[in-house]
Motif scaffolding. Structure first.
Motif, PDB file in Angstrom:
ATOM      1  N   THR A 148     108.600 -20.545 131.407  1.00 35.16           N
ATOM      2  CA  THR A 148     107.415 -19.945 132.026  1.00 35.16           C
ATOM      3  C   THR A 148     106.823 -20.887 133.060  1.00 35.16           C
ATOM      4  N   GLN A 149     106.807 -22.178 132.769  1.00 36.23           N
ATOM      5  CA  GLN A 149     106.245 -23.167 133.698  1.00 36.23           C
ATOM      6  C   GLN A 149     107.032 -23.181 135.006  1.00 36.23           C
ATOM      7  N   ASN A 150     108.370 -23.144 134.927  1.00 35.19           N
ATOM      8  CA  ASN A 150     109.198 -23.132 136.138  1.00 35.19           C
ATOM      9  C   ASN A 150     108.966 -21.870 136.952  1.00 35.19           C
ATOM     10  N   ILE A 151     108.898 -20.733 136.271  1.00 33.63           N
ATOM     11  CA  ILE A 151     108.669 -19.468 136.966  1.00 33.63           C
ATOM     12  C   ILE A 151     107.301 -19.485 137.632  1.00 33.63           C
ATOM     13  N   GLU A 152     106.294 -19.961 136.922  1.00 37.31           N
ATOM     14  CA  GLU A 152     104.941 -20.026 137.485  1.00 37.31           C
ATOM     15  C   GLU A 152     104.915 -20.905 138.729  1.00 37.31           C
ATOM     16  N   THR A 153     105.564 -22.052 138.656  1.00 39.90           N
ATOM     17  CA  THR A 153     105.622 -22.960 139.803  1.00 39.90           C
ATOM     18  C   THR A 153     106.337 -22.295 140.980  1.00 39.90           C
ATOM     19  N   ASP A 154     107.466 -21.642 140.693  1.00 39.21           N
ATOM     20  CA  ASP A 154     108.229 -20.977 141.747  1.00 39.21           C
ATOM     21  C   ASP A 154     107.428 -19.849 142.393  1.00 39.21           C
ATOM     22  N   VAL A 155     106.711 -19.073 141.581  1.00 30.62           N
ATOM     23  CA  VAL A 155     105.900 -17.971 142.110  1.00 30.62           C
ATOM     24  C   VAL A 155     104.793 -18.521 143.005  1.00 30.62           C
ATOM     25  N   LYS A 156     104.145 -19.570 142.576  1.00 32.29           N
ATOM     26  CA  LYS A 156     103.071 -20.168 143.386  1.00 32.29           C
ATOM     27  C   LYS A 156     103.619 -20.669 144.722  1.00 32.29           C
ATOM     28  N   LYS A 157     104.793 -21.298 144.689  1.00 36.14           N
ATOM     29  CA  LYS A 157     105.412 -21.772 145.926  1.00 36.14           C
ATOM     30  C   LYS A 157     105.752 -20.597 146.850  1.00 36.14           C
ATOM     31  N   ALA A 158     106.295 -19.525 146.260  1.00 29.95           N
ATOM     32  CA  ALA A 158     106.664 -18.349 147.058  1.00 29.95           C
ATOM     33  C   ALA A 158     105.434 -17.709 147.682  1.00 29.95           C
ATOM     34  N   ILE A 159     104.360 -17.602 146.925  1.00 29.72           N
ATOM     35  CA  ILE A 159     103.136 -16.999 147.454  1.00 29.72           C
ATOM     36  C   ILE A 159     102.573 -17.859 148.585  1.00 29.72           C
ATOM     37  N   SER A 160     102.552 -19.171 148.381  1.00 28.38           N
ATOM     38  CA  SER A 160     102.063 -20.073 149.444  1.00 28.38           C
ATOM     39  C   SER A 160     102.906 -19.945 150.700  1.00 28.38           C
ATOM     40  N   ALA A 161     104.205 -19.900 150.520  1.00 32.43           N
ATOM     41  CA  ALA A 161     105.105 -19.777 151.680  1.00 32.43           C
ATOM     42  C   ALA A 161     104.896 -18.445 152.377  1.00 32.43           C
ATOM     43  N   ALA A 162     104.738 -17.379 151.624  1.00 28.40           N
ATOM     44  CA  ALA A 162     104.574 -16.050 152.212  1.00 28.40           C
ATOM     45  C   ALA A 162     103.310 -15.942 153.037  1.00 28.40           C
ATOM     46  N   PHE A 163     102.255 -16.575 152.595  1.00 34.09           N
ATOM     47  CA  PHE A 163     100.984 -16.442 153.294  1.00 34.09           C
ATOM     48  C   PHE A 163     100.765 -17.518 154.353  1.00 34.09           C
ATOM     49  N   SER A 164     101.716 -18.450 154.467  1.00 36.28           N
ATOM     50  CA  SER A 164     101.572 -19.466 155.508  1.00 36.28           C
ATOM     51  C   SER A 164     102.373 -19.107 156.755  1.00 36.28           C
ATOM     52  N   LEU A 165     103.037 -17.933 156.735  1.00 38.56           N
ATOM     53  CA  LEU A 165     103.849 -17.522 157.882  1.00 38.56           C
ATOM     54  C   LEU A 165     103.029 -17.224 159.083  1.00 38.56           C
TER      55      LEU A 165
END
Length: 88
Positions: free
Chosen positions: A71-88
């Motif tokens: 769960t910790q890895n998935i949570e970290t990955d999701v947070k990274k993906a969301i940050s990347a998506a909104f920094s475009l």
């Protein structure tokens, strides 16, 4: 190498995006001055990239859950993906 149906769909999306980008490049090379066409091509490519990103994240998340990542890895990955998506 064998691809899943979803991976094949993602590859097809990328190929369509590449085609749209080639069309934009061709309007530059030929110095075609059709403003409406250029705007439509840009909009289509932009929308296709957004849709690809969404589909890619869905596929990635499905894979994470199927592989039962922590769960910790998935949570970290999701947070990274969301940050990347909104920094475009």
């Amino acid at each position: 190498m064998s691809f899943s149906e979803n991976q094949t769909k993602l590859i097809h999306r990328i190929n369509r995006i590449q085609g749209q980008l080639e069309a934009i490049k061709n309007t530059i090379i030929t110095e075609e001055k059709d403003c409406e066409k250029a705007i439509l091509l840009l909009k289509a490519a932009h929308q296709a990239m957004k849709k690809f990103g969404e589909a890619y994240i869905h596929e990635y998340m499905d894979t994470c859950f199927k592989e039962k990542k922590s769960t910790q890895n998935i949570e970290t990955d999701v947070k990274k993906a969301i940050s990347a998506a909104f920094s475009l």
